[in-house]
Design a protein around this motif. Structure first.
Motif, PDB file in Angstrom:
ATOM      1  N   ILE A  96      14.929   9.055 -27.942  1.00 16.34           N
ATOM      2  CA  ILE A  96      14.629  10.205 -28.782  1.00 16.34           C
ATOM      3  C   ILE A  96      13.197  10.658 -28.492  1.00 16.34           C
ATOM      4  O   ILE A  96      12.262   9.855 -28.557  1.00 16.34           O
ATOM      5  CB  ILE A  96      14.801   9.861 -30.279  1.00 16.34           C
ATOM      6  N   LEU A  97      13.032  11.940 -28.210  1.00 21.08           N
ATOM      7  CA  LEU A  97      11.724  12.464 -27.826  1.00 21.08           C
ATOM      8  C   LEU A  97      10.899  12.959 -29.013  1.00 21.08           C
ATOM      9  O   LEU A  97       9.691  12.771 -29.049  1.00 21.08           O
ATOM     10  CB  LEU A  97      11.901  13.598 -26.814  1.00 21.08           C
ATOM     11  N   ASN A  98      11.544  13.617 -29.970  1.00 22.73           N
ATOM     12  CA  ASN A  98      10.828  14.130 -31.140  1.00 22.73           C
ATOM     13  C   ASN A  98      11.842  14.368 -32.264  1.00 22.73           C
ATOM     14  O   ASN A  98      13.025  14.088 -32.121  1.00 22.73           O
ATOM     15  CB  ASN A  98      10.064  15.419 -30.798  1.00 22.73           C
ATOM     16  N   GLU A  99      11.366  14.886 -33.382  1.00 22.23           N
ATOM     17  CA  GLU A  99      12.230  15.077 -34.547  1.00 22.23           C
ATOM     18  C   GLU A  99      13.333  16.105 -34.269  1.00 22.23           C
ATOM     19  O   GLU A  99      14.473  15.938 -34.696  1.00 22.23           O
ATOM     20  CB  GLU A  99      11.400  15.515 -35.750  1.00 22.23           C
ATOM     21  N   ARG A 100      12.998  17.147 -33.527  1.00 21.08           N
ATOM     22  CA  ARG A 100      14.002  18.157 -33.196  1.00 21.08           C
ATOM     23  C   ARG A 100      15.115  17.562 -32.334  1.00 21.08           C
ATOM     24  O   ARG A 100      16.300  17.844 -32.537  1.00 21.08           O
ATOM     25  CB  ARG A 100      13.328  19.309 -32.467  1.00 21.08           C
ATOM     26  N   HIS A 101      14.742  16.729 -31.388  1.00 19.15           N
ATOM     27  CA  HIS A 101      15.728  16.067 -30.532  1.00 19.15           C
ATOM     28  C   HIS A 101      16.593  15.122 -31.358  1.00 19.15           C
ATOM     29  O   HIS A 101      17.813  15.030 -31.150  1.00 19.15           O
ATOM     30  CB  HIS A 101      15.011  15.329 -29.408  1.00 19.15           C
ATOM     31  N   LEU A 102      15.995  14.404 -32.297  1.00 19.49           N
ATOM     32  CA  LEU A 102      16.750  13.511 -33.174  1.00 19.49           C
ATOM     33  C   LEU A 102      17.754  14.290 -34.010  1.00 19.49           C
ATOM     34  O   LEU A 102      18.917  13.891 -34.127  1.00 19.49           O
ATOM     35  CB  LEU A 102      15.807  12.726 -34.086  1.00 19.49           C
ATOM     36  N   THR A 103      17.327  15.411 -34.571  1.00 21.66           N
ATOM     37  CA  THR A 103      18.221  16.239 -35.370  1.00 21.66           C
ATOM     38  C   THR A 103      19.404  16.723 -34.535  1.00 21.66           C
ATOM     39  O   THR A 103      20.548  16.677 -34.975  1.00 21.66           O
ATOM     40  CB  THR A 103      17.453  17.444 -35.950  1.00 21.66           C
ATOM     41  N   PHE A 104      19.131  17.167 -33.314  1.00 23.10           N
ATOM     42  CA  PHE A 104      20.188  17.629 -32.419  1.00 23.10           C
ATOM     43  C   PHE A 104      21.149  16.485 -32.076  1.00 23.10           C
ATOM     44  O   PHE A 104      22.370  16.651 -32.118  1.00 23.10           O
ATOM     45  CB  PHE A 104      19.580  18.208 -31.133  1.00 23.10           C
ATOM     46  N   ALA A 105      20.605  15.319 -31.749  1.00 27.81           N
ATOM     47  CA  ALA A 105      21.438  14.170 -31.384  1.00 27.81           C
ATOM     48  C   ALA A 105      22.315  13.730 -32.555  1.00 27.81           C
ATOM     49  O   ALA A 105      23.503  13.437 -32.378  1.00 27.81           O
ATOM     50  CB  ALA A 105      20.567  13.016 -30.906  1.00 27.81           C
ATOM     51  N   LEU A 106      21.764  13.708 -33.764  1.00 26.98           N
ATOM     52  CA  LEU A 106      22.544  13.324 -34.943  1.00 26.98           C
ATOM     53  C   LEU A 106      23.653  14.332 -35.213  1.00 26.98           C
ATOM     54  O   LEU A 106      24.779  13.958 -35.539  1.00 26.98           O
ATOM     55  CB  LEU A 106      21.641  13.188 -36.169  1.00 26.98           C
ATOM     56  N   ARG A 107      23.350  15.623 -35.062  1.00 28.83           N
ATOM     57  CA  ARG A 107      24.357  16.661 -35.280  1.00 28.83           C
ATOM     58  C   ARG A 107      25.506  16.517 -34.281  1.00 28.83           C
ATOM     59  O   ARG A 107      26.678  16.559 -34.657  1.00 28.83           O
ATOM     60  CB  ARG A 107      23.726  18.043 -35.160  1.00 28.83           C
ATOM     61  N   GLU A 108      25.176  16.305 -33.012  1.00 29.59           N
ATOM     62  CA  GLU A 108      26.206  16.150 -31.992  1.00 29.59           C
ATOM     63  C   GLU A 108      27.032  14.878 -32.232  1.00 29.59           C
ATOM     64  O   GLU A 108      28.242  14.865 -32.032  1.00 29.59           O
ATOM     65  CB  GLU A 108      25.574  16.108 -30.602  1.00 29.59           C
ATOM     66  N   TYR A 109      26.372  13.801 -32.665  1.00 28.13           N
ATOM     67  CA  TYR A 109      27.084  12.562 -32.945  1.00 28.13           C
ATOM     68  C   TYR A 109      28.063  12.758 -34.099  1.00 28.13           C
ATOM     69  O   TYR A 109      29.204  12.291 -34.035  1.00 28.13           O
ATOM     70  CB  TYR A 109      26.107  11.434 -33.267  1.00 28.13           C
ATOM     71  N   LEU A 110      27.638  13.452 -35.144  1.00 28.86           N
ATOM     72  CA  LEU A 110      28.524  13.685 -36.285  1.00 28.86           C
ATOM     73  C   LEU A 110      29.724  14.530 -35.892  1.00 28.86           C
ATOM     74  O   LEU A 110      30.850  14.273 -36.329  1.00 28.86           O
ATOM     75  CB  LEU A 110      27.756  14.352 -37.433  1.00 28.86           C
ATOM     76  N   ILE A 111      29.513  15.535 -35.047  1.00 29.69           N
ATOM     77  CA  ILE A 111      30.624  16.351 -34.569  1.00 29.69           C
ATOM     78  C   ILE A 111      31.597  15.478 -33.776  1.00 29.69           C
ATOM     79  O   ILE A 111      32.810  15.546 -33.974  1.00 29.69           O
ATOM     80  CB  ILE A 111      30.108  17.529 -33.724  1.00 29.69           C
ATOM     81  N   HIS A 112      31.071  14.648 -32.891  1.00 31.51           N
ATOM     82  CA  HIS A 112      31.908  13.755 -32.096  1.00 31.51           C
ATOM     83  C   HIS A 112      32.633  12.739 -32.982  1.00 31.51           C
ATOM     84  O   HIS A 112      33.846  12.538 -32.862  1.00 31.51           O
ATOM     85  CB  HIS A 112      31.060  13.027 -31.064  1.00 31.51           C
ATOM     86  N   TYR A 113      31.900  12.099 -33.878  1.00 34.55           N
ATOM     87  CA  TYR A 113      32.462  11.039 -34.718  1.00 34.55           C
ATOM     88  C   TYR A 113      33.573  11.582 -35.608  1.00 34.55           C
ATOM     89  O   TYR A 113      34.642  10.991 -35.709  1.00 34.55           O
ATOM     90  CB  TYR A 113      31.356  10.415 -35.569  1.00 34.55           C
ATOM     91  N   ASN A 114      33.343  12.716 -36.246  1.00 37.59           N
ATOM     92  CA  ASN A 114      34.337  13.273 -37.162  1.00 37.59           C
ATOM     93  C   ASN A 114      35.446  14.022 -36.430  1.00 37.59           C
ATOM     94  O   ASN A 114      36.553  14.127 -36.941  1.00 37.59           O
ATOM     95  CB  ASN A 114      33.665  14.198 -38.179  1.00 37.59           C
ATOM     96  N   GLY A 115      35.160  14.529 -35.240  1.00 36.70           N
ATOM     97  CA  GLY A 115      36.179  15.255 -34.491  1.00 36.70           C
ATOM     98  C   GLY A 115      37.192  14.345 -33.850  1.00 36.70           C
ATOM     99  O   GLY A 115      38.372  14.667 -33.780  1.00 36.70           O
ATOM    100  N   HIS A 116      36.771  13.193 -33.386  1.00 35.98           N
ATOM    101  CA  HIS A 116      37.673  12.270 -32.708  1.00 35.98           C
ATOM    102  C   HIS A 116      38.303  11.259 -33.653  1.00 35.98           C
ATOM    103  O   HIS A 116      39.171  10.510 -33.254  1.00 35.98           O
ATOM    104  CB  HIS A 116      36.937  11.522 -31.589  1.00 35.98           C
ATOM    105  N   ARG A 117      37.838  11.234 -34.862  1.00 35.50           N
ATOM    106  CA  ARG A 117      38.381  10.296 -35.847  1.00 35.50           C
ATOM    107  C   ARG A 117      38.702  11.045 -37.134  1.00 35.50           C
ATOM    108  O   ARG A 117      38.094  10.817 -38.164  1.00 35.50           O
ATOM    109  CB  ARG A 117      37.356   9.198 -36.127  1.00 35.50           C
ATOM    110  N   PRO A 118      39.657  11.976 -37.081  1.00 38.16           N
ATOM    111  CA  PRO A 118      39.956  12.762 -38.277  1.00 38.16           C
ATOM    112  C   PRO A 118      40.561  11.886 -39.375  1.00 38.16           C
ATOM    113  O   PRO A 118      41.349  10.988 -39.099  1.00 38.16           O
ATOM    114  CB  PRO A 118      40.961  13.797 -37.791  1.00 38.16           C
ATOM    115  N   HIS A 119      40.181  12.175 -40.561  1.00 36.14           N
ATOM    116  CA  HIS A 119      40.700  11.443 -41.715  1.00 36.14           C
ATOM    117  C   HIS A 119      41.854  12.232 -42.307  1.00 36.14           C
ATOM    118  O   HIS A 119      41.878  13.452 -42.258  1.00 36.14           O
ATOM    119  CB  HIS A 119      39.600  11.241 -42.756  1.00 36.14           C
TER     120      HIS A 119
END
Length: 65
Positions: free
Chosen positions: A32-55
């Motif tokens: 992680i390079l900075n706070e903006r990069h962290l925010t982007f990475a977390l957003r992409e992870y949440l999209i991936h996590y919730n998209g591939h594991r629908p409840h």
């Protein structure tokens, strides 16, 4: 320090589990390079996590009525 709410004694355990998952599956694999990069990475992870594991409650199957 953040305290847990009186009526949610399990909140701390749930938060620790989420943080542990984020550390193992995301933060241990990327620099992680900075706070903006962290925010982007977390957003992409949440999209991936919730998209591939629908409840079931989020995307229920059509009932055969």
């Amino acid at each position: 320090m953040v305290t847990t709410l009186p009526r949610t004694p399990r909140m701390n355990a749930i938060c620790e589990r989420v943080i542990g998952t984020l550390r193992r599956e995301l933060l241990d694999r990327i620099l992680i390079l900075n706070e903006r990069h962290l925010t982007f990475a977390l957003r992409e992870y949440l999209i991936h996590y919730n998209g591939h594991r629908p409840h079931q409650s989020r995307q229920p199957l059509a009932s055969g009525r």
